[in-house]
Design an enzyme around this catalytic site. Structure first.
Site: not given
Ligand code: FMN
Length: 323
Positions: A86, A90, A147, A149-150, A185, A214
């Site tokens: 992704n 934000f 993140s 992405n920022t 985080k 993350n």
């Molecule tokens: C579509 C998507 C959006 C996410 N948005 C955020 C976010 O806004 N803030 C954040 O701290 N992590 C965000 N994450 C990261 C997740 O909270 C998590 O740390 C990461 O996906 C690893 O866990 P997983 O392997 O179970 O997905 C996002 C992940 C995905 C897949």
């Protein structure tokens, strides 16, 4: 029709299994399995997701001002890898919109994940602004400095910058009627030295714990590496996030709490993170791939894993594989 064992496990969960019940930062969780940030970006479905069996949910990331995020397409499935990529950036409706939850009943523990606006000229100040506005409405606050992405957000993990953020939010926290636990985080793409520096700053500035991790910007853990922009989550992240978790667990003070996230698809994945030092875990991609029934199923299986090894509570298992 659901199997009888599953039905009875669901009923038991509703009443809270004593084996899975755990306490972090003064919060009692009926289960250590939480929903990771990014699913409920605007705090709109936290009661619905708590009803699916999650022990806690983290809403956000929320920024001071609303923003659209990065251009689409920005979310991709890699089914053969059981992964997601992704680059949302934000996308959220901002802190004013989220403050509408004031006074709303919550079915369980709800934390808020906070971040900085992409266009902000002083990202450090964004955390103070949003903490001051939203902290009192939630059970805990996660400071997201990881993140990918920022632009430049991950630079906020640098010890001197992180320290400034933490000093600012701590000063507000002590002035609140009820202080909230604060979590940081972090990214999986950090070296040993980075992780130790971040941990030290957290422990010197009243942080309750760290959330590891993350998404990753690296493709090296993919079975068939591809180049991409954004953050990779799911199965390929499991080992890398565990590496960071283990490092933190080995170096941290006894009172620092760890929440493990990254690549969880099964109860044994959760068990592994707890044994490495996580007191609770969070899941996102595994939830997307396996659906809503998966959470209660994993809870039932996790309870069995503990009982089979002679454990009667989560806290007895935390960190057993690194001692
Ligand atoms: C579509 C998507 C959006 C996410 N948005 C955020 C976010 O806004 N803030 C954040 O701290 N992590 C965000 N994450 C990261 C997740 O909270 C998590 O740390 C990461 O996906 C690893 O866990 P997983 O392997 O179970 O997905 C996002 C992940 C995905 C897949």
């Amino acid at each position: 029709m659901l199997p009888a064992a599953f039905k009875s496990a669901c009923k038991k969960k509703k009443n809270g299994s004593p084996v899975l019940k755990t306490k972090i930062g003064g919060m009692v969780l009926p289960s250590p399995i939480g929903l990771a940030a990014g699913f409920d970006k605007n705090a709109e479905v936290f009661n619905a997701t708590l009803s699916l069996g999650f022990g806690f949910v983290e809403v956000g990331t929320i920024t001071p001002d609303p923003q659209n995020g990065n251009p689409k397409p920005r979310l991709f499935r890699l089914p053969d890898e059981e992964a997601l990529i992704n680059s949302l950036g934000f996308n959220n409706k901002g802190m004013l919109y989220v403050s509408r939850i004031a006074g709303m009943p919550k079915l369980g523990i709800v934390g808020v994940n906070i971040g900085a606006n992409a266009k902000s000229i002083n990202k450090v100040v964004d955390y103070t602004t949003i903490f001051e506005f939203l902290a009192r409405l939630f059970d805990y606050v996660t400071i997201n400095v990881s993140s990918p992405n920022t632009k430049h957000l991950r630079d906020l993990q640098k010890p001197e910058v992180l320290e400034k953020i933490l000093q600012n939010v701590s000063a507000i926290n002590v002035s609140l009627k009820k202080q909230v636990p604060i979590f940081i985080k972090i990214a999986p793409d950090l070296n040993e030295n980075n992780v130790t520096e971040i941990l030290n700053v957290c422990e010197e500035n009243n942080v309750s714990g760290l959330i590891a991790t993350n998404t990753t910007t690296s493709s090296k853990t993919l079975k068939k590496p591809i180049s991409f922009e954004g953050g990779l989550s799911g199965k390929p992240l499991f080992k890398q996030s565990n590496k960071i978790l283990k490092l933190l667990a080995k170096r941290k003070n006894a009172s620092t709490i760890l929440i493990g996230v990254g690549g969880i698809f099964s109860a044994s994945d959760i068990y592994e993170k707890i044994r490495l030092g996580a007191s609770a875990v969070q899941i996102y991609s595994g939830f997307v791939y396996n659906g809503s029934m998966h959470i209660k199923k994993m809870e039932m299986e996790l309870e069995n894993l503990l009982l089979n090894d002679g454990y009667t509570s989560i806290d007895k298992v935390v960190g057993t594989s690194i001692r």
